[in-house]
Design a protein around this motif. Structure first.
Motif, mmCIF file in Angstrom:
data_model
loop_
_atom_site.group_PDB
_atom_site.id
_atom_site.type_symbol
_atom_site.label_atom_id
_atom_site.label_comp_id
_atom_site.label_asym_id
_atom_site.label_seq_id
_atom_site.Cartn_x
_atom_site.Cartn_y
_atom_site.Cartn_z
ATOM 1 N N ASP A 1 -5.561 -8.909 -7.491
ATOM 2 C CA ASP A 1 -5.838 -7.398 -6.466
ATOM 3 C C ASP A 1 -5.885 -6.235 -7.614
ATOM 4 N N ASP B 1 -5.947 -1.720 -8.284
ATOM 5 C CA ASP B 1 -5.768 -0.219 -7.598
ATOM 6 C C ASP B 1 -5.866 0.843 -8.673
ATOM 7 N N ALA C 1 -12.011 -1.805 -5.166
ATOM 8 C CA ALA C 1 -11.169 -0.460 -5.350
ATOM 9 C C ALA C 1 -12.111 0.511 -5.959
ATOM 10 N N ASN D 1 -0.248 -1.994 -6.184
ATOM 11 C CA ASN D 1 -0.626 -0.486 -5.916
ATOM 12 C C ASN D 1 0.062 0.555 -6.889
ATOM 13 N N ARG E 1 -13.490 -1.828 1.775
ATOM 14 C CA ARG E 1 -12.735 -0.591 1.464
ATOM 15 C C ARG E 1 -13.687 0.762 1.641
ATOM 16 N N LYS F 1 0.539 -1.257 -0.042
ATOM 17 C CA LYS F 1 0.022 -0.204 0.163
ATOM 18 C C LYS F 1 0.845 1.329 -0.047
#
Length: 511
Positions: free
Chosen positions: A349, A351, A307, A398, A265, A79
């Motif tokens: 994942d 972002d 996200a 990220n 989130r 992050k």
């Protein structure tokens, strides 16, 4: 060939001539004549320049920057800082937590035994020097680490104590937090310092003991901090729990049908909204002001990450097990706003960039991909695909805070830094260099449909197993499409309705 016609005023020199007939002053900027009659081959010339720009983009593409290797076990989350462009967080399967300096490419602070079990998630709080970590040992730990190199760089942390913004606590003269009515505050206990450091001053923040530990009833899968209020954070386990740092128990507990929630989130714009992913393949949106779920969407397969768009508060994206990333508008969940393809295995994942125009994804197929939401198909196909020979399954990605770099955490134990634009240098650029890069980007966008330019822009060098899986996936999609067309052609009209691709993965929507 371009012909530039200059008038007398455009070529005359400023300043007075010296005795030799030359001028010491700089000439005026030459103006371009836009008369189309003077540029009969303009399109042909610019098409050739676009082709050369596409070729040079591949020649100078060097996206890999560095590999951050300090974790003994696999890192599963990375992050960025919400304030600083130079700091990032990571956590690993052995319970280690590290703070990274992205400028020096070295760890700023690392604790190899921060947790006694699998460290699942980390996040910076609204206070620049504080961050949270959660793990399977049912604990959420709050850490306070000095992220500055010299005391004269303590602009915000010395002149104004951000910890005083936390409600229910007062600041003593020595900088510690005074106890509240319910007991001492979470920053007040006397803590140990690392070996060789004197107690007091700024070095007391680089300790190996957390400022406070919160005990949950179940193993925790994710944690996220409020974007403005440093005293609030949220966790996910068997339900979504909202915490206040001044209390030892959750102040709210939210759930809707799922027996386990593996991701939650905060919305960075509408900061009272939460999005969570459940084990029942659901996406649930909560409003903490109502203390109840608002909307629920059930997909055909499980989602692994969610996200929010940092610019458009109503848009969010989910990384799904069906190899795709789906972008939804929370005002209309009946169909996806966009589908981002190209991965050949589950997406683990994703972002958003701080500008809200790009998405980075990490997948089980050992690649990192970048999607540009500004293209005409809303980023359906990836513009870049990053991989290395040693990189394994990617579990965390990220963007950096300046949107110039991408971080990826893979199963081989390394955190890798990539350039967000593979061919653009990271050094400081002169205005003429910046103008040349912008001009080349405009040319490639204008002539992206020309076959010679499109072939170069769309071609990506990938490992052979990924090419095989892409071809297999294409064959399966074509077969399913032909089957549906044949069923519709040999059935009663209207018996088999046409379902758009943006609605095929949706099972039901609840309010």
């Amino acid at each position: 060939m371009k012909v530039k016609v200059l008038s007398r005023s455009e070529i005359e020199w400023t300043g007075e001539l010296d005795g030799r007939g030359s001028s010491s002053a700089a000439p005026r900027r030459q103006q371009y004549n836009y008369d189309p009659k003077l540029h009969p081959m303009e399109r042909a010339v610019e098409q050739k320049r676009a082709l050369n720009a596409a070729k040079l983009e591949r020649v100078f593409a060097k996206p890999f920057l560095a590999a951050l290797s300090v974790h003994v076990d696999s890192p599963y989350a990375v992050k960025r800082s919400r304030v600083s462009t130079a700091h990032a967080l990571s956590c690993a399967a052995d319970g280690a937590v590290a703070v990274w300096n992205l400028v020096t490419k070295e760890p700023r602070w690392i604790h190899h035994s921060a947790h006694e079990a699998f460290a699942r998630d980390v996040v910076f709080t609204a206070i620049p020097s504080m961050f949270l970590s959660c793990a399977d040992d049912r604990t959420v730990k709050l850490w306070d680490v000095d992220l500055t190199e010299r005391r004269d760089e303590q602009n915000m942390l010395d002149d104004y104590d951000y910890r005083s913004r936390i409600p229910g606590a007062a600041v003593r003269k020595n900088g510690d937090m005074a106890g509240s009515s319910a007991g001492e505050s979470f920053l007040s206990p006397r803590l140990h310092t690392p070996l060789g450091q004197a107690e007091g001053g700024l070095k007391h923040r680089n300790r190996m003991v957390p400022s406070h530990v919160f005990m949950a009833s179940m193993p925790l899968s994710s944690v996220d901090a409020h974007w403005r209020d440093p005293s609030l954070f949220v966790t996910s386990s068997d339900a979504v729990e909202l915490w206040d740092v001044g209390r030892s128990k959750p102040i709210q507990r939210l759930s809707w049908g799922a027996d386990a929630v593996h991701k939650v989130r905060y919305n960075p714009v509408e900061q009272n909204l939460l999005a969570s992913l459940g084990a029942d393949r659901s996406i649930v949106i909560y409003d903490v002001r109502l203390k109840t779920p608002v909307r629920k969407l059930v997909l055909s397969m499980r989602s692994n990450a969610v996200a929010w768009n940092p610019i458009e508060a109503f848009n969010f994206s989910v990384a799904n097990e069906d190899h795709n990333v789906y972008t939804y508008d929370m005002r209309k969940l009946s169909r996806a706003k966009g589908i981002h393809t190209d991965h050949v295995r589950a997406v683990m994942d994703l972002d958003y960039s701080p500008t809200g125009t790009e998405i980075v994804t990490g997948s089980y197929d050992q690649t990192v991909r970048l999607f540009d939401l500004r293209d005409e198909q809303f980023g359906r196909r990836s513009r870049e695909a990053y991989y290395t020979r040693r990189m394994q399954r990617v579990f965390g990605v990220n963007f950096s805070a300046d949107a110039q770099m991408v971080m990826s955490a893979s199963d081989d134990g390394d955190i890798r830094l990539w350039k967000a634009h593979a061919s653009i240098p990271t050094k400081a650029q002169l205005p003429r260099e910046r103008d040349a890069i912008d001009y080349a980007e405009k040319l490639k966008k204008r002539f992206q449909h020309v076959p010679s330019v499109r072939r170069i822009l769309k071609n990506k060098f990938l490992p052979r197993p990924i090419h095989r899986m892409q071809n297999m996936k294409k064959v399966m999609k074509d077969s399913a499409r032909r089957k549906n067309l044949n069923l519709a052609a040999h059935s009663k009209p209207g018996a088999i309705p046409h379902v758009p691709d943006k609605m095929t993965n949706i099972v039901r929507e609840l309010e």
